[in-house]
Design a protein around this motif. Structure first.
Motif, PDB file in Angstrom:
ATOM      1  N   PHE A 287      32.058 -21.279   7.555  1.00 31.95           N
ATOM      2  CA  PHE A 287      30.695 -21.718   7.829  1.00 31.95           C
ATOM      3  C   PHE A 287      29.922 -21.821   6.514  1.00 31.95           C
ATOM      4  O   PHE A 287      30.140 -21.021   5.600  1.00 31.95           O
ATOM      5  CB  PHE A 287      29.963 -20.710   8.734  1.00 31.95           C
ATOM      6  N   ARG A 288      29.012 -22.785   6.447  1.00 32.34           N
ATOM      7  CA  ARG A 288      28.087 -22.889   5.309  1.00 32.34           C
ATOM      8  C   ARG A 288      26.681 -22.926   5.888  1.00 32.34           C
ATOM      9  O   ARG A 288      26.354 -23.838   6.660  1.00 32.34           O
ATOM     10  CB  ARG A 288      28.349 -24.149   4.502  1.00 32.34           C
ATOM     11  N   ASN A 289      25.894 -21.891   5.559  1.00 30.13           N
ATOM     12  CA  ASN A 289      24.531 -21.761   6.086  1.00 30.13           C
ATOM     13  C   ASN A 289      24.498 -21.851   7.614  1.00 30.13           C
ATOM     14  O   ASN A 289      23.638 -22.491   8.199  1.00 30.13           O
ATOM     15  CB  ASN A 289      23.598 -22.807   5.468  1.00 30.13           C
ATOM     16  N   GLY A 290      25.479 -21.223   8.285  1.00 34.38           N
ATOM     17  CA  GLY A 290      25.518 -21.171   9.746  1.00 34.38           C
ATOM     18  C   GLY A 290      26.141 -22.373  10.420  1.00 34.38           C
ATOM     19  O   GLY A 290      26.236 -22.417  11.645  1.00 34.38           O
ATOM     20  N   THR A 291      26.581 -23.365   9.653  1.00 33.13           N
ATOM     21  CA  THR A 291      27.183 -24.572  10.221  1.00 33.13           C
ATOM     22  C   THR A 291      28.663 -24.608   9.860  1.00 33.13           C
ATOM     23  O   THR A 291      29.016 -24.407   8.691  1.00 33.13           O
ATOM     24  CB  THR A 291      26.491 -25.838   9.657  1.00 33.13           C
ATOM     25  N   PRO A 292      29.562 -24.864  10.842  1.00 29.96           N
ATOM     26  CA  PRO A 292      30.995 -24.931  10.524  1.00 29.96           C
ATOM     27  C   PRO A 292      31.279 -26.018   9.488  1.00 29.96           C
ATOM     28  O   PRO A 292      30.703 -27.099   9.513  1.00 29.96           O
ATOM     29  CB  PRO A 292      31.659 -25.280  11.860  1.00 29.96           C
ATOM     30  N   VAL A 293      32.174 -25.712   8.554  1.00 31.58           N
ATOM     31  CA  VAL A 293      32.616 -26.672   7.549  1.00 31.58           C
ATOM     32  C   VAL A 293      33.733 -27.494   8.178  1.00 31.58           C
ATOM     33  O   VAL A 293      34.791 -26.952   8.520  1.00 31.58           O
ATOM     34  CB  VAL A 293      33.103 -25.957   6.269  1.00 31.58           C
ATOM     35  N   ILE A 294      33.498 -28.770   8.348  1.00 32.03           N
ATOM     36  CA  ILE A 294      34.458 -29.655   9.027  1.00 32.03           C
ATOM     37  C   ILE A 294      35.734 -29.753   8.196  1.00 32.03           C
ATOM     38  O   ILE A 294      35.696 -29.959   6.982  1.00 32.03           O
ATOM     39  CB  ILE A 294      33.852 -31.045   9.266  1.00 32.03           C
ATOM     40  N   GLY A 295      36.881 -29.589   8.860  1.00 24.40           N
ATOM     41  CA  GLY A 295      38.179 -29.708   8.213  1.00 24.40           C
ATOM     42  C   GLY A 295      38.661 -28.431   7.539  1.00 24.40           C
ATOM     43  O   GLY A 295      39.775 -28.395   7.039  1.00 24.40           O
ATOM     44  N   ALA A 296      37.824 -27.399   7.500  1.00 26.65           N
ATOM     45  CA  ALA A 296      38.219 -26.143   6.844  1.00 26.65           C
ATOM     46  C   ALA A 296      38.781 -25.200   7.897  1.00 26.65           C
ATOM     47  O   ALA A 296      38.030 -24.577   8.646  1.00 26.65           O
ATOM     48  CB  ALA A 296      37.031 -25.500   6.134  1.00 26.65           C
ATOM     49  N   THR A 297      40.112 -25.139   7.991  1.00 23.40           N
ATOM     50  CA  THR A 297      40.733 -24.334   9.044  1.00 23.40           C
ATOM     51  C   THR A 297      41.648 -23.240   8.525  1.00 23.40           C
ATOM     52  O   THR A 297      42.008 -22.350   9.270  1.00 23.40           O
ATOM     53  CB  THR A 297      41.552 -25.235   9.995  1.00 23.40           C
ATOM     54  N   GLY A 298      42.034 -23.301   7.275  1.00 20.74           N
ATOM     55  CA  GLY A 298      42.935 -22.284   6.724  1.00 20.74           C
ATOM     56  C   GLY A 298      42.168 -21.101   6.195  1.00 20.74           C
ATOM     57  O   GLY A 298      40.950 -20.999   6.337  1.00 20.74           O
TER      58      GLY A 298
ATOM     59  N   THR B  58      37.904 -21.347  -5.640  1.00 27.67           N
ATOM     60  CA  THR B  58      38.549 -21.245  -4.327  1.00 27.67           C
ATOM     61  C   THR B  58      38.150 -19.931  -3.671  1.00 27.67           C
ATOM     62  O   THR B  58      38.304 -18.859  -4.267  1.00 27.67           O
ATOM     63  CB  THR B  58      40.087 -21.306  -4.458  1.00 27.67           C
ATOM     64  N   LEU B  59      37.621 -20.029  -2.462  1.00 26.55           N
ATOM     65  CA  LEU B  59      37.319 -18.852  -1.648  1.00 26.55           C
ATOM     66  C   LEU B  59      38.538 -18.568  -0.780  1.00 26.55           C
ATOM     67  O   LEU B  59      39.093 -19.480  -0.165  1.00 26.55           O
ATOM     68  CB  LEU B  59      36.102 -19.102  -0.755  1.00 26.55           C
ATOM     69  N   THR B  60      38.960 -17.308  -0.738  1.00 29.30           N
ATOM     70  CA  THR B  60      40.119 -16.924   0.067  1.00 29.30           C
ATOM     71  C   THR B  60      39.716 -15.762   0.981  1.00 29.30           C
ATOM     72  O   THR B  60      39.144 -14.775   0.517  1.00 29.30           O
ATOM     73  CB  THR B  60      41.307 -16.489  -0.815  1.00 29.30           C
ATOM     74  N   ALA B  61      40.002 -15.913   2.265  1.00 26.92           N
ATOM     75  CA  ALA B  61      39.691 -14.879   3.248  1.00 26.92           C
ATOM     76  C   ALA B  61      40.982 -14.185   3.667  1.00 26.92           C
ATOM     77  O   ALA B  61      42.002 -14.832   3.920  1.00 26.92           O
ATOM     78  CB  ALA B  61      39.014 -15.485   4.469  1.00 26.92           C
ATOM     79  N   THR B  62      40.943 -12.856   3.694  1.00 25.24           N
ATOM     80  CA  THR B  62      42.054 -12.071   4.242  1.00 25.24           C
ATOM     81  C   THR B  62      41.470 -11.145   5.293  1.00 25.24           C
ATOM     82  O   THR B  62      40.308 -10.735   5.205  1.00 25.24           O
ATOM     83  CB  THR B  62      42.761 -11.240   3.153  1.00 25.24           C
ATOM     84  N   SER B  63      42.268 -10.841   6.288  1.00 23.53           N
ATOM     85  CA  SER B  63      41.779  -9.961   7.354  1.00 23.53           C
ATOM     86  C   SER B  63      42.816  -8.900   7.690  1.00 23.53           C
ATOM     87  O   SER B  63      44.011  -9.095   7.520  1.00 23.53           O
ATOM     88  CB  SER B  63      41.424 -10.771   8.598  1.00 23.53           C
ATOM     89  N   ASN B  64      42.312  -7.784   8.149  1.00 22.10           N
ATOM     90  CA  ASN B  64      43.176  -6.695   8.601  1.00 22.10           C
ATOM     91  C   ASN B  64      42.643  -6.224   9.950  1.00 22.10           C
ATOM     92  O   ASN B  64      41.510  -5.759  10.022  1.00 22.10           O
ATOM     93  CB  ASN B  64      43.157  -5.548   7.587  1.00 22.10           C
ATOM     94  N   PRO B  65      43.416  -6.356  11.034  1.00 22.95           N
ATOM     95  CA  PRO B  65      44.757  -6.945  11.108  1.00 22.95           C
ATOM     96  C   PRO B  65      44.706  -8.441  10.815  1.00 22.95           C
ATOM     97  O   PRO B  65      43.647  -9.048  10.910  1.00 22.95           O
ATOM     98  CB  PRO B  65      45.197  -6.652  12.538  1.00 22.95           C
ATOM     99  N   PRO B  66      45.858  -9.020  10.477  1.00 23.75           N
ATOM    100  CA  PRO B  66      45.890 -10.443  10.125  1.00 23.75           C
ATOM    101  C   PRO B  66      45.330 -11.327  11.240  1.00 23.75           C
ATOM    102  O   PRO B  66      45.608 -11.109  12.422  1.00 23.75           O
ATOM    103  CB  PRO B  66      47.385 -10.719   9.906  1.00 23.75           C
ATOM    104  N   ALA B  67      44.516 -12.297  10.839  1.00 21.06           N
ATOM    105  CA  ALA B  67      43.916 -13.227  11.798  1.00 21.06           C
ATOM    106  C   ALA B  67      44.857 -14.400  12.044  1.00 21.06           C
ATOM    107  O   ALA B  67      45.632 -14.786  11.174  1.00 21.06           O
ATOM    108  CB  ALA B  67      42.585 -13.727  11.260  1.00 21.06           C
ATOM    109  N   SER B  68      44.764 -14.969  13.243  1.00 23.74           N
ATOM    110  CA  SER B  68      45.597 -16.127  13.571  1.00 23.74           C
ATOM    111  C   SER B  68      44.908 -17.435  13.206  1.00 23.74           C
ATOM    112  O   SER B  68      45.558 -18.468  13.106  1.00 23.74           O
ATOM    113  CB  SER B  68      45.950 -16.108  15.058  1.00 23.74           C
ATOM    114  N   SER B  69      43.587 -17.409  13.033  1.00 20.97           N
ATOM    115  CA  SER B  69      42.879 -18.627  12.629  1.00 20.97           C
ATOM    116  C   SER B  69      41.593 -18.242  11.899  1.00 20.97           C
ATOM    117  O   SER B  69      41.110 -17.112  12.021  1.00 20.97           O
ATOM    118  CB  SER B  69      42.562 -19.496  13.847  1.00 20.97           C
ATOM    119  N   PHE B  70      41.081 -19.195  11.139  1.00 18.83           N
ATOM    120  CA  PHE B  70      39.857 -18.994  10.375  1.00 18.83           C
ATOM    121  C   PHE B  70      38.929 -20.176  10.621  1.00 18.83           C
ATOM    122  O   PHE B  70      39.387 -21.319  10.746  1.00 18.83           O
ATOM    123  CB  PHE B  70      40.157 -18.915   8.866  1.00 18.83           C
TER     124      PHE B  70
END
Length: 167
Positions: free
Chosen positions: A150-161, A135-147
């Motif tokens: 991308f895989r090789n420059g293309t958005p991963v469909i359905g991956a929004t969290g 599982t890859l987990t992204a955290t941001s500072n300041p906290p992001a409202s959305s994520f």
């Protein structure tokens, strides 16, 4: 009419006209502004009809000293691209007319929101082989409202969290 010992009836002066000018004034104060790095912000105010001259000023020391901003002589003052170093800078406007004292607005503050710093972690594996899942987990500072993942420059469909299961 002036009286003295030589004139019992007094001497009458010529008449004079007193013109009362209305003072320049601010009817709507400027407001604090915020923006992201490289974004544009605009400060504005509303003056009364007696205002003839406008001068925006800036303070970089918390309002202790003020400097005129060259060319900032309109009801709006735009900054086309704010930088991180502008955070906390204060602004105000001075209005006047030709005959009365000037009036100074409230001081307002520019808040520059920093770009987020993103950290990605992998758990339980940091290297994958056939048949493994992590599982890859992204955290941001300041906290992001959305994520958006991308895989090789293309958005991963359905991956929004902020997390994504990969294999």
């Amino acid at each position: 009419i002036v009286f003295n010992s030589c004139s019992s009836t007094g001497v009458i002066s010529s008449t004079a006209i007193l013109t009362v000018e209305n003072q320049a004034g601010i009817t709507q104060q400027p407001a604090n502004q915020s923006g992201c790095i490289n974004s544009a912000v605009t400060f504005s105010f509303t003056a009364n009809a007696n205002t003839q001259a406008i001068q925006w000023q800036v303070s970089t020391d918390g309002g202790n000293t003020w400097t005129d901003i060259p060319g900032a002589n309109n009801a709006s003052f735009a900054i086309p691209s704010v930088t991180e170093s502008m955070n906390g800078t204060r602004y105000r406007v001075v209005v006047s007319n030709s005959t009365c004292a000037s009036v100074t607005s409230n001081s307002v503050t520019l808040t520059v929101n920093p770009d987020p710093v993103v950290t990605i972690t992998a758990n339980p594996y940091t290297q994958l082989y056939n048949g493994l899942t992590t599982t890859l987990t992204a955290t941001s500072n300041p906290p992001a409202s959305s994520f958006t993942w991308f895989r090789n420059g293309t958005p991963v469909i359905g991956a929004t969290g902020n997390s994504l299961v990969v294999n």
